[in-house]
Design a protein around this motif. Structure first.
Motif, PDB file in Angstrom:
ATOM      1  N   GLY A 217      43.953  34.170  45.389  1.00 42.08           N
ATOM      2  CA  GLY A 217      45.252  33.707  44.915  1.00 42.08           C
ATOM      3  C   GLY A 217      45.152  32.883  43.644  1.00 42.08           C
ATOM      4  N   VAL A 218      44.174  31.993  43.595  1.00 42.15           N
ATOM      5  CA  VAL A 218      43.979  31.161  42.397  1.00 42.15           C
ATOM      6  C   VAL A 218      43.625  32.032  41.187  1.00 42.15           C
ATOM      7  CG1 VAL A 218      42.511  29.398  41.342  1.00 42.15           C
ATOM      8  CG2 VAL A 218      43.339  29.093  43.689  1.00 42.15           C
ATOM      9  N   LEU A 219      42.721  32.969  41.376  1.00 40.10           N
ATOM     10  CA  LEU A 219      42.321  33.854  40.279  1.00 40.10           C
ATOM     11  C   LEU A 219      43.489  34.714  39.798  1.00 40.10           C
ATOM     12  CD1 LEU A 219      38.794  35.028  41.533  1.00 40.10           C
ATOM     13  CD2 LEU A 219      39.292  33.385  39.706  1.00 40.10           C
ATOM     14  N   PHE A 220      44.329  35.154  40.736  1.00 35.96           N
ATOM     15  CA  PHE A 220      45.474  35.991  40.375  1.00 35.96           C
ATOM     16  C   PHE A 220      46.477  35.189  39.549  1.00 35.96           C
ATOM     17  CE2 PHE A 220      49.011  38.982  41.898  1.00 35.96           C
ATOM     18  CZ  PHE A 220      48.561  40.024  41.108  1.00 35.96           C
ATOM     19  N   ILE A 221      46.753  33.961  39.979  1.00 38.91           N
ATOM     20  CA  ILE A 221      47.673  33.110  39.235  1.00 38.91           C
ATOM     21  C   ILE A 221      47.167  32.874  37.815  1.00 38.91           C
ATOM     22  CG2 ILE A 221      48.578  30.749  39.073  1.00 38.91           C
ATOM     23  CD1 ILE A 221      48.757  30.773  42.151  1.00 38.91           C
ATOM     24  N   ASN A 222      45.845  32.715  37.691  1.00 39.96           N
ATOM     25  CA  ASN A 222      45.235  32.480  36.380  1.00 39.96           C
ATOM     26  C   ASN A 222      44.970  33.764  35.601  1.00 39.96           C
ATOM     27  OD1 ASN A 222      45.138  29.649  36.629  1.00 39.96           O
ATOM     28  ND2 ASN A 222      43.259  29.771  37.840  1.00 39.96           N
ATOM     29  N   LYS A 223      45.407  34.890  36.164  1.00 37.77           N
ATOM     30  CA  LYS A 223      45.263  36.212  35.525  1.00 37.77           C
ATOM     31  C   LYS A 223      43.811  36.535  35.195  1.00 37.77           C
ATOM     32  CE  LYS A 223      49.968  36.239  33.686  1.00 37.77           C
ATOM     33  NZ  LYS A 223      50.837  36.474  32.500  1.00 37.77           N
ATOM     34  N   ASN A 224      42.932  36.095  36.090  1.00 39.21           N
ATOM     35  CA  ASN A 224      41.522  36.431  35.969  1.00 39.21           C
ATOM     36  C   ASN A 224      41.311  37.874  36.436  1.00 39.21           C
ATOM     37  OD1 ASN A 224      38.681  36.659  37.282  1.00 39.21           O
ATOM     38  ND2 ASN A 224      38.522  34.790  36.062  1.00 39.21           N
ATOM     39  N   PRO A 225      40.451  38.646  35.769  1.00 33.92           N
ATOM     40  CA  PRO A 225      40.230  40.039  36.178  1.00 33.92           C
ATOM     41  C   PRO A 225      39.886  40.203  37.649  1.00 33.92           C
ATOM     42  CG  PRO A 225      39.217  39.645  34.050  1.00 33.92           C
ATOM     43  CD  PRO A 225      39.706  38.320  34.532  1.00 33.92           C
ATOM     44  N   PHE A 226      39.109  39.267  38.206  1.00 34.04           N
ATOM     45  CA  PHE A 226      38.738  39.395  39.608  1.00 34.04           C
ATOM     46  C   PHE A 226      39.918  39.071  40.534  1.00 34.04           C
ATOM     47  CE2 PHE A 226      34.560  39.228  37.680  1.00 34.04           C
ATOM     48  CZ  PHE A 226      33.893  40.193  38.407  1.00 34.04           C
ATOM     49  N   GLY A 227      40.887  38.327  40.020  1.00 33.84           N
ATOM     50  CA  GLY A 227      42.114  38.127  40.780  1.00 33.84           C
ATOM     51  C   GLY A 227      42.885  39.421  40.914  1.00 33.84           C
ATOM     52  N   TYR A 228      42.896  40.212  39.833  1.00 42.33           N
ATOM     53  CA  TYR A 228      43.558  41.514  39.873  1.00 42.33           C
ATOM     54  C   TYR A 228      42.801  42.499  40.769  1.00 42.33           C
ATOM     55  CZ  TYR A 228      46.625  40.137  36.018  1.00 42.33           C
ATOM     56  OH  TYR A 228      47.579  39.519  35.243  1.00 42.33           O
ATOM     57  N   LEU A 229      41.527  42.267  40.968  1.00 43.61           N
ATOM     58  CA  LEU A 229      40.752  43.104  41.886  1.00 43.61           C
ATOM     59  C   LEU A 229      40.982  42.697  43.335  1.00 43.61           C
ATOM     60  CD1 LEU A 229      38.543  45.164  42.640  1.00 43.61           C
ATOM     61  CD2 LEU A 229      36.847  43.368  42.149  1.00 43.61           C
ATOM     62  N   LEU A 230      40.864  41.401  43.613  1.00 41.38           N
ATOM     63  CA  LEU A 230      40.849  40.931  44.998  1.00 41.38           C
ATOM     64  C   LEU A 230      42.229  40.849  45.642  1.00 41.38           C
ATOM     65  CD1 LEU A 230      38.224  38.046  44.664  1.00 41.38           C
ATOM     66  CD2 LEU A 230      37.863  40.294  45.684  1.00 41.38           C
ATOM     67  N   THR A 231      43.221  40.384  44.898  1.00 42.97           N
ATOM     68  CA  THR A 231      44.513  40.078  45.521  1.00 42.97           C
ATOM     69  C   THR A 231      45.233  41.309  46.071  1.00 42.97           C
ATOM     70  OG1 THR A 231      44.761  38.089  44.181  1.00 42.97           O
ATOM     71  CG2 THR A 231      46.761  38.993  45.177  1.00 42.97           C
ATOM     72  N   PRO A 232      45.350  42.418  45.334  1.00 44.19           N
ATOM     73  CA  PRO A 232      46.013  43.586  45.934  1.00 44.19           C
ATOM     74  C   PRO A 232      45.285  44.098  47.175  1.00 44.19           C
ATOM     75  CG  PRO A 232      45.857  43.826  43.550  1.00 44.19           C
ATOM     76  CD  PRO A 232      45.007  42.654  43.912  1.00 44.19           C
ATOM     77  N   VAL A 233      43.956  44.085  47.139  1.00 42.00           N
ATOM     78  CA  VAL A 233      43.175  44.531  48.297  1.00 42.00           C
ATOM     79  C   VAL A 233      43.419  43.607  49.477  1.00 42.00           C
ATOM     80  CG1 VAL A 233      40.830  44.889  49.193  1.00 42.00           C
ATOM     81  CG2 VAL A 233      41.403  45.613  46.861  1.00 42.00           C
ATOM     82  N   TYR A 234      43.400  42.306  49.210  1.00 41.75           N
ATOM     83  CA  TYR A 234      43.589  41.326  50.286  1.00 41.75           C
ATOM     84  C   TYR A 234      44.974  41.480  50.906  1.00 41.75           C
ATOM     85  CZ  TYR A 234      42.489  36.981  52.771  1.00 41.75           C
ATOM     86  OH  TYR A 234      42.200  36.055  53.746  1.00 41.75           O
ATOM     87  N   TYR A 235      45.968  41.754  50.092  1.00 50.63           N
ATOM     88  CA  TYR A 235      47.325  41.873  50.624  1.00 50.63           C
ATOM     89  C   TYR A 235      47.475  43.106  51.524  1.00 50.63           C
ATOM     90  CZ  TYR A 235      50.182  38.062  48.846  1.00 50.63           C
ATOM     91  OH  TYR A 235      50.760  36.823  48.647  1.00 50.63           O
ATOM     92  N   VAL A 236      46.836  44.205  51.171  1.00 53.04           N
ATOM     93  CA  VAL A 236      46.875  45.383  52.040  1.00 53.04           C
ATOM     94  C   VAL A 236      46.212  45.052  53.373  1.00 53.04           C
ATOM     95  CG1 VAL A 236      46.078  47.752  52.362  1.00 53.04           C
ATOM     96  CG2 VAL A 236      46.937  47.021  50.122  1.00 53.04           C
ATOM     97  N   PHE A 237      45.021  44.463  53.294  1.00 48.39           N
ATOM     98  CA  PHE A 237      44.307  44.042  54.502  1.00 48.39           C
ATOM     99  C   PHE A 237      45.156  43.071  55.321  1.00 48.39           C
ATOM    100  CE2 PHE A 237      42.016  40.132  55.792  1.00 48.39           C
ATOM    101  CZ  PHE A 237      41.426  40.592  56.965  1.00 48.39           C
TER     102      PHE A 237
END
Length: 291
Positions: A217-237
């Protein structure tokens, strides 16, 4: 999708073995029926006494059966849908497949380390192994540095990332509410341990899954590339996991257990997680590759 053949073969095997495991968990019979035992800590524990989970406690075994229903009738069909979607070269499909594989990975991690030893031990070993490698290979198919440009400027990174952080903190506080009071009172061991070795679910959640959600969540808010990788996957899970948790709460309630406030919190979290998943997926600019 990179490693498409390997992921396809692993996913098919996961579906077959998960169908075997969940069907057996739901429909197996036999055993002495409910009875009480004294744990090594001197506590009286009511044992379920029926079917595959006959040695589990009466409180935990029905939860396993509830999750088996979700796995058999929802997660396995979704796995095939995700696999077909990903093999078409869809970026959304790869995200979806990663999240579904994450569900199988976490599910059979818990089954292996928490479930009392039974005839399906090696099946759980195989499912955990195959889920881990299928998940890893699918995640490795992403190029994190390229992901931010695949999302529209209107992607709700603050709201979805913020909710993910909030949800993980809320569940962390709920689990700490189980662990800390006995430490303060001097009893040390929570009653939820029953006849098990430790609090497996709370331990793995607090150590791994919840911190991962907060970091994502923190990485996604900061628009970090790994946030864009992890957050959509985590939300599906998370969406699929919340459905499984809701099923567990329903069956606990049917067994006469007190399900407040979980019966209100968990389904609400699940609905919000699914809405966030839809918003994130609608923000993805589809770029197809050959699969």
């Amino acid at each position: 999708m990179k490693h498409a053949f390997a992921v396809t073969q692993l996913s098919i095997l996961i579906a077959v073995l998960a169908a075997l495991a969940s069907y057996t968990g739901i429909y197996s019979e036999g055993g002495p029926g409910p009875h009480s035992i004294e744990s090594v800590r001197g506590e009286t524990v009511i044992i379920y006494g029926k079917g595959l989970y006959r040695h589990m406690s009466k409180e935990v075994a029905p939860q396993g059966i509830a999750q088996d229903y979700v796995t058999l009738y929802l997660a396995i069909p979704l796995l095939f849908i995700a696999l077909i979607w990903a093999r078409k070269g869809s970026l959304k499909g790869r995200y979806f497949l990663s999240g579904i594989l994450g569900y199988f990975l976490v599910t059979y991690l818990f089954y292996l380390v928490m479930g009392m030893y039974n005839a399906l031990f090696l099946v759980y070993v195989a499912l955990l192994s195959m889920s881990f490698f299928a998940f890893a290979l699918t995640m490795l198919s992403f190029e994190p540095r390229e992901l931010p440009e695949r999302f529209s400027e209107e992607t709700p990174v603050k709201s979805t990332g913020g909710f993910l952080i909030f949800q993980c903190i809320a569940i962390s506080l709920m689990w700490l509410g189980v662990v800390i009071p006995p430490l303060i009172s001097g009893e040390i061991i929570p009653p939820q341990v029953e006849h098990y070795t430790t609090l497996i679910v709370q331990g793995l959640d607090l150590a791994l899954l919840l911190p991962l959600g907060i970091i994502a969540g923190v990485l996604f808010i900061n628009k970090n590339p790994f946030g864009y990788l992890l957050t959509p996957v985590y939300y599906v899970f998370l969406s699929l996991l919340m459905i499984a948790l809701t099923a567990k709460i329903i069956i606990m309630g049917s067994e006469g257990q007190n399900t407040m406030p979980a019966i209100l919190i968990i389904p609400s979290f699940g609905i919000i997680a699914m809405i966030c998943t839809l918003y994130i997926f609608n923000s993805i600019r589809e770029v197809k590759t050959t699969g």
